[in-house]
Design an enzyme around this catalytic site. Structure first.
Site, PDB file in Angstrom:
ATOM      1  N   CYS A  96       8.054  16.730  37.758  1.00 33.90           N
ATOM      2  CA  CYS A  96       8.461  16.767  39.107  1.00 33.90           C
ATOM      3  C   CYS A  96       9.577  15.926  39.353  1.00 33.90           C
ATOM      4  CB  CYS A  96       7.493  16.945  40.023  1.00 33.90           C
ATOM      5  SG  CYS A  96       6.515  18.501  39.658  1.00 33.90           S
ATOM      6  N   PHE A  97       9.447  14.730  39.178  1.00 35.55           N
ATOM      7  CA  PHE A  97      10.324  13.655  39.835  1.00 35.55           C
ATOM      8  C   PHE A  97      11.989  13.909  39.361  1.00 35.55           C
ATOM      9  CE2 PHE A  97       7.396   9.784  40.507  1.00 35.55           C
ATOM     10  CZ  PHE A  97       6.808  10.365  41.528  1.00 35.55           C
ATOM     11  N   SER A 150       4.505  26.031  45.724  1.00 35.84           N
ATOM     12  CA  SER A 150       5.419  25.524  44.610  1.00 35.84           C
ATOM     13  C   SER A 150       6.377  24.675  45.506  1.00 35.84           C
ATOM     14  CB  SER A 150       6.264  26.654  43.946  1.00 35.84           C
ATOM     15  OG  SER A 150       5.426  27.482  43.090  1.00 35.84           O
ATOM     16  N   ALA A 157      11.430  11.971  45.700  1.00 31.57           N
ATOM     17  CA  ALA A 157      12.675  11.063  45.667  1.00 31.57           C
ATOM     18  C   ALA A 157      12.122   9.896  46.074  1.00 31.57           C
ATOM     19  CB  ALA A 157      13.759  11.654  46.581  1.00 31.57           C
ATOM     20  N   GLU A 181      -0.792  14.040  39.064  1.00 32.15           N
ATOM     21  CA  GLU A 181      -2.015  14.506  38.159  1.00 32.15           C
ATOM     22  C   GLU A 181      -2.528  13.201  37.663  1.00 32.15           C
ATOM     23  OE1 GLU A 181       0.168  16.593  35.011  1.00 32.15           O
ATOM     24  OE2 GLU A 181       1.253  17.719  36.407  1.00 32.15           O
ATOM     25  N   PHE A 225       0.859  17.733  47.399  1.00 33.27           N
ATOM     26  CA  PHE A 225       1.323  16.214  46.922  1.00 33.27           C
ATOM     27  C   PHE A 225       0.203  15.628  46.051  1.00 33.27           C
ATOM     28  CE2 PHE A 225       2.985  17.033  51.436  1.00 33.27           C
ATOM     29  CZ  PHE A 225       4.174  16.679  51.134  1.00 33.27           C
ATOM     30  N   ALA A 247      -1.543  29.738  37.549  1.00 30.56           N
ATOM     31  CA  ALA A 247      -2.724  29.126  37.306  1.00 30.56           C
ATOM     32  C   ALA A 247      -2.460  27.700  36.596  1.00 30.56           C
ATOM     33  CB  ALA A 247      -3.779  30.155  36.725  1.00 30.56           C
ATOM     34  N   GLY A 248      -1.670  27.168  37.215  1.00 35.58           N
ATOM     35  CA  GLY A 248      -0.999  26.009  36.306  1.00 35.58           C
ATOM     36  C   GLY A 248      -1.715  24.753  37.024  1.00 35.58           C
ATOM     37  N   TYR A 249      -1.017  23.490  36.842  1.00 32.94           N
ATOM     38  CA  TYR A 249      -1.557  22.117  37.068  1.00 32.94           C
ATOM     39  C   TYR A 249      -1.655  22.195  38.495  1.00 32.94           C
ATOM     40  CZ  TYR A 249      -0.883  20.116  32.532  1.00 32.94           C
ATOM     41  OH  TYR A 249      -1.152  20.012  31.130  1.00 32.94           O
TER      42      TYR A 249
HETATM   43  P1  NAD Z   1       2.751  25.268  35.541  1.00 30.47           P
HETATM   44  O1  NAD Z   1       3.921  25.650  34.715  1.00 30.47           O
HETATM   45  O2  NAD Z   1       1.778  24.568  35.161  1.00 30.47           O
HETATM   46  O3  NAD Z   1       2.210  26.504  36.190  1.00 30.47           O
HETATM   47  C1  NAD Z   1       2.744  27.770  36.668  1.00 30.47           C
HETATM   48  C2  NAD Z   1       2.134  28.933  36.222  1.00 30.47           C
HETATM   49  O4  NAD Z   1       2.701  30.213  36.974  1.00 30.47           O
HETATM   50  C3  NAD Z   1       2.283  29.211  34.874  1.00 30.47           C
HETATM   51  O5  NAD Z   1       1.112  29.450  34.295  1.00 30.47           O
HETATM   52  C4  NAD Z   1       2.955  30.592  34.643  1.00 30.47           C
HETATM   53  O6  NAD Z   1       2.351  31.491  33.717  1.00 30.47           O
HETATM   54  C5  NAD Z   1       2.650  31.277  36.100  1.00 30.47           C
HETATM   55  N1  NAD Z   1       3.871  32.488  36.434  1.00 30.47           N
HETATM   56  C6  NAD Z   1       4.849  32.213  36.668  1.00 30.47           C
HETATM   57  N2  NAD Z   1       5.566  33.099  37.046  1.00 30.47           N
HETATM   58  C7  NAD Z   1       4.532  34.000  37.430  1.00 30.47           C
HETATM   59  C8  NAD Z   1       4.350  35.428  37.819  1.00 30.47           C
HETATM   60  N3  NAD Z   1       5.642  35.897  38.364  1.00 30.47           N
HETATM   61  N4  NAD Z   1       3.258  35.938  38.178  1.00 30.47           N
HETATM   62  C9  NAD Z   1       1.927  35.183  37.860  1.00 30.47           C
HETATM   63  N5  NAD Z   1       2.133  33.994  37.276  1.00 30.47           N
HETATM   64  C10 NAD Z   1       3.210  33.343  37.127  1.00 30.47           C
HETATM   65  O7  NAD Z   1       3.366  24.601  36.977  1.00 30.47           O
HETATM   66  P2  NAD Z   1       2.780  23.208  37.895  1.00 30.47           P
HETATM   67  O8  NAD Z   1       2.626  22.263  37.319  1.00 30.47           O
HETATM   68  O9  NAD Z   1       1.311  24.088  38.433  1.00 30.47           O
HETATM   69  O10 NAD Z   1       3.799  23.720  39.224  1.00 30.47           O
HETATM   70  C11 NAD Z   1       3.820  24.723  40.030  1.00 30.47           C
HETATM   71  C12 NAD Z   1       4.618  24.292  41.158  1.00 30.47           C
HETATM   72  O11 NAD Z   1       3.989  23.179  41.955  1.00 30.47           O
HETATM   73  C13 NAD Z   1       6.060  23.804  40.899  1.00 30.47           C
HETATM   74  O12 NAD Z   1       6.986  24.063  41.784  1.00 30.47           O
HETATM   75  C14 NAD Z   1       5.859  22.175  40.838  1.00 30.47           C
HETATM   76  O13 NAD Z   1       7.142  21.451  41.135  1.00 30.47           O
HETATM   77  C15 NAD Z   1       4.950  21.986  41.945  1.00 30.47           C
HETATM   78  N6  NAD Z   1       4.171  20.828  41.853  1.00 30.47           N
HETATM   79  C16 NAD Z   1       3.477  20.178  40.798  1.00 30.47           C
HETATM   80  C17 NAD Z   1       2.888  19.204  40.776  1.00 30.47           C
HETATM   81  C18 NAD Z   1       2.256  18.751  39.476  1.00 30.47           C
HETATM   82  O14 NAD Z   1       1.594  17.767  39.582  1.00 30.47           O
HETATM   83  N7  NAD Z   1       2.211  19.516  38.424  1.00 30.47           N
HETATM   84  C19 NAD Z   1       2.459  18.589  42.070  1.00 30.47           C
HETATM   85  C20 NAD Z   1       2.976  18.978  43.328  1.00 30.47           C
HETATM   86  C21 NAD Z   1       3.973  20.278  42.979  1.00 30.47           C
HETATM   87  C1  UGA Z   2       4.193  12.847  41.533  1.00 30.16           C
HETATM   88  C2  UGA Z   2       3.717  12.492  43.002  1.00 30.16           C
HETATM   89  O1  UGA Z   2       3.057  11.195  42.878  1.00 30.16           O
HETATM   90  C3  UGA Z   2       2.992  13.407  43.642  1.00 30.16           C
HETATM   91  O2  UGA Z   2       2.803  13.122  44.987  1.00 30.16           O
HETATM   92  C4  UGA Z   2       3.547  14.899  43.532  1.00 30.16           C
HETATM   93  O3  UGA Z   2       2.808  15.877  44.332  1.00 30.16           O
HETATM   94  C5  UGA Z   2       3.987  15.344  42.110  1.00 30.16           C
HETATM   95  O4  UGA Z   2       4.503  14.192  41.523  1.00 30.16           O
HETATM   96  C6  UGA Z   2       4.746  16.555  41.954  1.00 30.16           C
HETATM   97  O5  UGA Z   2       5.320  16.931  42.845  1.00 30.16           O
HETATM   98  O6  UGA Z   2       4.609  16.711  40.873  1.00 30.16           O
HETATM   99  P1  UGA Z   2       2.738  12.822  39.166  1.00 30.16           P
HETATM  100  O7  UGA Z   2       3.964  12.973  38.677  1.00 30.16           O
HETATM  101  O8  UGA Z   2       1.715  13.652  38.817  1.00 30.16           O
HETATM  102  O9  UGA Z   2       2.968  12.953  40.930  1.00 30.16           O
HETATM  103  O10 UGA Z   2       2.176  11.599  38.906  1.00 30.16           O
HETATM  104  P2  UGA Z   2       2.689   9.733  39.506  1.00 30.16           P
HETATM  105  O11 UGA Z   2       1.553   9.094  39.704  1.00 30.16           O
HETATM  106  O12 UGA Z   2       3.607   9.877  40.643  1.00 30.16           O
HETATM  107  O13 UGA Z   2       3.804   9.254  38.234  1.00 30.16           O
HETATM  108  C7  UGA Z   2       4.717   9.709  37.874  1.00 30.16           C
HETATM  109  C8  UGA Z   2       5.480   8.938  36.884  1.00 30.16           C
HETATM  110  O14 UGA Z   2       5.901   7.756  37.398  1.00 30.16           O
HETATM  111  C9  UGA Z   2       4.591   8.498  35.890  1.00 30.16           C
HETATM  112  O15 UGA Z   2       5.249   8.751  34.755  1.00 30.16           O
HETATM  113  C10 UGA Z   2       4.162   7.214  35.961  1.00 30.16           C
HETATM  114  O16 UGA Z   2       3.560   6.499  34.952  1.00 30.16           O
HETATM  115  C11 UGA Z   2       5.436   6.540  36.718  1.00 30.16           C
HETATM  116  N1  UGA Z   2       4.991   5.437  37.460  1.00 30.16           N
HETATM  117  C12 UGA Z   2       4.410   5.631  38.716  1.00 30.16           C
HETATM  118  C13 UGA Z   2       5.755   4.214  37.075  1.00 30.16           C
HETATM  119  O17 UGA Z   2       6.164   3.935  36.108  1.00 30.16           O
HETATM  120  N2  UGA Z   2       5.100   3.008  38.040  1.00 30.16           N
HETATM  121  C14 UGA Z   2       4.572   3.266  39.195  1.00 30.16           C
HETATM  122  O18 UGA Z   2       4.537   2.426  39.944  1.00 30.16           O
HETATM  123  C15 UGA Z   2       4.091   4.461  39.406  1.00 30.16           C
END
Ligand code: NAD
Ligand code: UGA
Length: 464
Positions: A278-279, A133, A227, A167, A164, A12-14
């Protein structure tokens, strides 16, 4: 496999929270249960006061208010939710490994494996398991192995459906994504499983935007997309340093190249360096995967994106020190912004943390204001680096609830996050209350440099 009626999401994360909330809002006939081991997080998702949701995203509160209690549920009962669902999303964290083989590069898949084992142990009916994930290419193979070898003989289909969203714009991105990617296995039933998930998204997303591929292409596309995006930021940041030596202006260069439709204008904002959870993690993972296949040139090529980003953060801090007459010892440096980008309370890998760490080495007194980040999070972030003891970190960083107080008597201000409200501040008032000369280091090219200079500030931005 008929229409999906019951979805479970583990994590239940981001990603899990907003993604499933939108599915629930758009598919009132599907019951969506999001489960997590973290009881405090689940309690926050269930909080009556929507301001206490654990994730801040514009528009998220409305979506949650619409669906929560109707067909959207947050719970810690993982087994029950798995048992009831036909489709299970795995949306747990996949951080960079901090130990053992691949330390500092490979993705730590222990949480993924635990989920797979739990699904296998609990399931009594056929399931579609969806990788939400971000995962190394070929992880589906490992998940299949676990499910087939430890399960109760039920049938599993494994799909890859990477997320994709960015945040700060998560809800917008989820409501109208550029594309949804679904990868499926070629074995029997794979097509039907993909179609079942297509049907879910088709409730609000035009079908031509829903792309289906094989499972490996889908897994690898996610790492590749991140990437490429990060590479653009590092590319423009590399040029920003050259601009500073040559009187070129990086914003003008970005505009000029961005008008070439082959290059495009997005993601060309020079900055203090990219952050976010993530990056860096995903590129390190890509580098590690390439190395495990012996593709050293491929690995080196992508690693350079990270090296450039580290350099950009470091040179921002060293420029502050150099400009302040080579010493910041005992000086108050105000940070406006701590989050890794605007409109989020997420600080993971934020450039601010690294800039703060470098300045703490030089004995600066850092005063921070961020509209959404909590004080304890900032201390946690700096302590996590493990570069000095906690007491020393605490002494070096003071957090303010008011930006004017944070800037009062400061020798310099550093803009670390591009929050819109910073543009609207009374900069004359800030100037009047600072030590002189009053410096502003704009790590986001956010402020009007001409205006600030005319007030009397010594103003420096990135790449100009
Ligand atoms: P997060 O840390 O915010 O959330 C993950 C959650 O999973 C946590 O609350 C944790 O307690 C829970 N968890 C872990 N193991 C568990 C288990 N065995 N059972 C139940 N709950 C469990 O992470 P996030 O930012 O949501 O990212 C999750 C995945 O999505 C990652 O692989 C990340 O790379 C990918 N992703 C993130 C973003 C982003 O913007 N944050 C965007 C695209 C993809
Ligand atoms: C990024 C990707 O944009 C999403 O598509 C992807 O799903 C996500 O990673 C993920 O896999 O977690 P996010 O990291 O939430 O999303 O935000 P971005 O808008 O991509 O910004 C990433 C970082 O790059 C920030 O620190 C931002 O300030 C910086 N950034 C972005 C720059 O410095 N310049 C730019 O032109 C754009």
């Amino acid at each position: 496999m008929g229409k999906i009626k019951n979805i479970c999401c583990i994590g239940a994360g981001y990603v899990g929270g907003p993604t499933m909330a939108v599915i629930a809002a758009k598919c009132p006939d599907i019951k969506v249960t999001i489960v997590d081991l973290n009881a405090a997080r689940i309690a926050a998702w269930n909080d009556e006061n929507l301001e206490n949701l654990p994730v801040y995203e514009p528009g998220l509160d409305k979506i949650v208010a619409e669906a929560r209690g109707r067909n959207l549920f947050f719970s810690t009962e993982v087994d029950k939710a798995i048992d009831e669902a036909e489709m299970i999303f795995i949306s747990v964290n996949t951080p960079t490994k901090t130990y053992g083989l691949g330390k500092g590069k490979a993705a730590d898949l222990k949480f993924i494996e635990l989920c797979a084992r739990q699904i296998a142990a609990v399931s009594k009916t056929d399931k579609i398991v969806v990788e939400k994930s971000t995962l190394p290419v070929r992880t589906a193979e490992a998940i299949r192995d676990i499910l087939d070898n430890t399960g109760n003989g039920v049938n599993y289909q494994i799909l890859s459906n990477p997320e994709f969203l960015a945040e700060g714009t998560a809800i917008e991105d989820l409501l109208a994504p550029d594309r949804v990617l679904i990868g499926g296995e070629t074995k029997e039933g794979g097509k039907e499983a993909m179609e079942a998930l297509v049907e879910v998204y088709a409730n609000w997303i035009p079908r031509e935007r829903i792309l289906t591929t094989n499972v490996w292409s889908s897994e690898l596309s996610k790492l590749t997309a991140n990437a490429f995006l990060a590479q653009r930021v590092s590319s423009i940041n590399a040029i920003s340093e050259l601009c500073e030596k040559t009187e070129a202006n990086v914003s003008e260069v970005a505009r000029a190249i961005g008008m070439d439709s082959r290059i495009g204008s997005k993601f060309l904002k020079a900055s203090v360096g990219f952050g976010g959870s993530c990056f860096q993690k995903d590129i390190l993972n890509l580098v590690y995967i390439a190395k495990t296949y012996g593709l050293n040139e491929v690995a080196d090529y992508w690693e350079q994106v990270i090296i450039m980003n580290d350099h950009q953060k470091r040179r921002f801090a060293s420029n502050i020190i150099k400009t302040l007459y080579n010493t910041v010892s005992g000086k108050k440096i105000a940070f406006l912004g701590w989050a890794f980008k605007k409109d989020t309370n997420d600080t993971r890998e934020s450039a601010a943390i690294y800039v703060a760490d470098d300045l703490l080495f030089e004995q600066a007194n850092i005063a921070v204001f961020d509209p959404k980040v909590e004080e304890k999070q900032m201390h946690y972030d700096v302590n996590y680096l493990n570069t000095r003891d906690k007491e020393e970190n605490k002494k070096g960083i003071t957090v303010f609830a008011d930006p004017y107080e944070a800037c009062k008597d400061a020798h310099a201000i550093a803009i670390l996050t591009e929050w819109d409200e910073f543009k609207e501040y009374d900069w004359q008032r800030i100037y009047d209350n600072m030590k002189k000369p009053a410096f502003v280091f704009d790590g986001r090219n956010l402020l009007d440099g001409e205006k600030l200079t005319s007030i009397g500030f010594v103003f420096q931005a990135i790449g100009r």
